[in-house]
Design an enzyme around this catalytic site. Structure first.
Site, short mmCIF file in Angstrom:
data_model
loop_
_atom_site.label_atom_id
_atom_site.label_comp_id
_atom_site.label_asym_id
_atom_site.label_seq_id
_atom_site.Cartn_x
_atom_site.Cartn_y
_atom_site.Cartn_z
N GLY A 88 30.46 -15.04 47.17
CA GLY A 88 31.69 -14.37 47.55
C GLY A 88 33.05 -15.01 47.85
O GLY A 88 33.31 -15.95 48.81
N ASP A 137 32.72 -12.19 56.28
CA ASP A 137 32.22 -11.69 57.16
C ASP A 137 31.88 -12.34 58.45
O ASP A 137 31.03 -11.70 59.74
CB ASP A 137 30.37 -11.94 56.50
CG ASP A 137 30.05 -10.56 55.19
OD1 ASP A 137 31.36 -9.86 55.03
OD2 ASP A 137 29.63 -10.80 54.56
O1 F6P Z 1 29.79 -11.57 51.64
C1 F6P Z 1 31.18 -11.16 51.89
C2 F6P Z 1 30.58 -10.19 51.17
O2 F6P Z 1 31.83 -9.33 50.63
C3 F6P Z 1 29.80 -9.09 51.55
O3 F6P Z 1 31.06 -8.50 53.09
C4 F6P Z 1 29.92 -8.09 50.68
O4 F6P Z 1 28.18 -7.34 51.09
C5 F6P Z 1 29.38 -8.75 50.08
O5 F6P Z 1 30.33 -9.79 49.36
C6 F6P Z 1 29.55 -7.74 48.05
O6 F6P Z 1 28.73 -9.00 47.34
P1 F6P Z 1 29.70 -8.87 46.09
O7 F6P Z 1 30.97 -10.07 46.21
O8 F6P Z 1 28.54 -10.34 45.42
O9 F6P Z 1 29.14 -7.78 45.98
#
Ligand code: F6P
Length: 383
Positions: A22, A145
């Protein structure tokens, strides 16, 4: 720490870099910190692969020269793009495949001496899987996170914390005006750092984090007590990974069942049961809101912050951290060091063995000072 000194000594050192997982505010600042130090101080050649490990697989890259690195310090996201692809388990041609050998080929084709991977927990693991294939790898810890072990903090957390705190602040006036409960859901995956930090900083009345399973009755009582003392609104900061005690027990049981499944059929059934459980969990913040309405008789609303926490310009603190981490990565590369993550340590940085951060998550310790602080100011933690 024991680190490998495997980078070949020669006139020009070739460095590859990618951003994976992410995105977080501060990635461009880190690319700039690495790139400018590489160009101006250490005389390194730097190329950036697009879209995480997928760009490495398909050899899609950009030469990170002066013009590519200019004007990006304050910009959110990553100029390289990102993806959640895993080198050892990648969806290619409709099939999950181990593509690490092909990535090693790209590395060799560019005569790279080291690959810098900027990412969260998943990226640390993926980068390590390439180190196991013999590549010289150096990583930076970035995720909103804040759940990577062996580093004081991760890049992007401060910005996301600021955004979530502002949301908690702003929700106060509307909750107050309407005499409502407002539940604000933060990201953070299975770690409660964002909800806890924003909840304490923003003065939430209830903070729910994955590390402390909650009981809805306790939350309702805390809200009713506020009401009885004349405060007819409440702000609940909830982490996306927070769960009730009952749900946490159910999850533990399903995980146990999966572990102890004897044959293929049992394994598949256990996997499916767990998948169904998590699918049903996706709406738990909405359910919490309904339950609190029922138990308190107050109106309740939900605000899910979602990706707004990852978007936009990095905070000053994250810009400083990113520039420092990037520059330090370049300095370590010149020393021939790889197999490490550049961690944050007090005011400075330290190299920690990459292996030591893989497959681990830094969750909120129950005796953390922020947990104690929340309790001391009368915040309900749902337990
Ligand atoms: O790891 C960062 C994060 O934003 C988390 O807080 C969240 O659960 C996840 O990524 C969301 O993932 P994606 O961008 O794949 O939807």
């Amino acid at each position: 720490v024991s680190v490998s000194h495997g980078i070949r000594r020669k006139m020009t050192i070739n460095v590859g870099v990618l951003t994976a997982g992410g995105d977080t505010p501060g990635l461009n600042a880190a690319l700039r910190g690495l790139g400018k130090s590489a160009l101006y101080v250490y005389d390194l050649q730097l190329i950036g692969f697009y879209d995480g490990f997928r760009g490495l697989l398909h050899d899609r890259y950009i030469v990170l020269d002066e013009s590519a690195l200019s004007g990006i310090l304050t910009i959110g996201g990553t100029i390289l793009g990102t993806s959640r692809d895993k080198p050892a388990k990648m969806l290619v041609g409709g099939k999950i495949q181990d593509m690490r050998d092909a990535m090693v080929e790209t590395y060799k084709k560019h005569h790279l001496d080291v690959l810098v991977c900027m990412g969260g927990g998943g990226t640390q693991k993926n980068a390590y899987s390439l180190a196991e294939k013999g590549l010289n790898i150096l990583t930076l810890p970035k995720t909103i996170d804040n759940d990577i072990p062996n580093t004081d903090v991760t890049l992007g957390y401060d910005t996301a914390l600021g955004i979530a705190t502002e949301a908690v602040d702003r929700l106060h006036s509307t909750a107050h005006s309407h005499h409502r409960i407002i539940i604000v859901e933060t990201m953070g995956h299975n770690a409660g750092w964002l909800a806890l930090g924003a909840g304490v900083a923003g003065g939430a009345d209830v903070i729910l984090i994955p590390e402390i399973p909650y009981e809805v009755d306790k939350i309702a009582n805390a809200i009713l007590e506020r009401s009885q003392s004349g405060k007819h609104f409440s702000i609940v900061a909830v982490s996306e990974g927070a769960m009730s005690k009952g749900n946490r027990q159910q999850e533990q049981q399903l995980l146990e069942d999966k572990k102890s499944a004897k044959d293929k059929k049992e394994k598949e059934q256990a996997r499916q049961a767990l998948e169904n459980f998590y699918a049903a969990q996706s709406a738990r913040t909405m359910r919490l809101s309904q339950e609190l309405e029922r138990l308190t008789g107050l109106e309740s609303r939900v605000t899910i912050l979602g990706y707004v926490q990852r978007g936009g310009t990095p905070s000053a603190k994250d810009r400083l951290l990113a520039s420092e981490l990037g520059g330090e990565a370049a300095a370590l590369i010149v020393k021939g060091i790889s197999g490490i993550m550049v961690a944050v340590n007090g005011e400075g940085t330290k190299a920690v063995e990459l292996k030591s951060v893989v497959n681990k998550r830094k969750t909120v310790p129950l005796d953390h000072v922020w947990v104690q602080t929340a309790r001391r100011v009368g915040t309900c933690l749902g337990d």
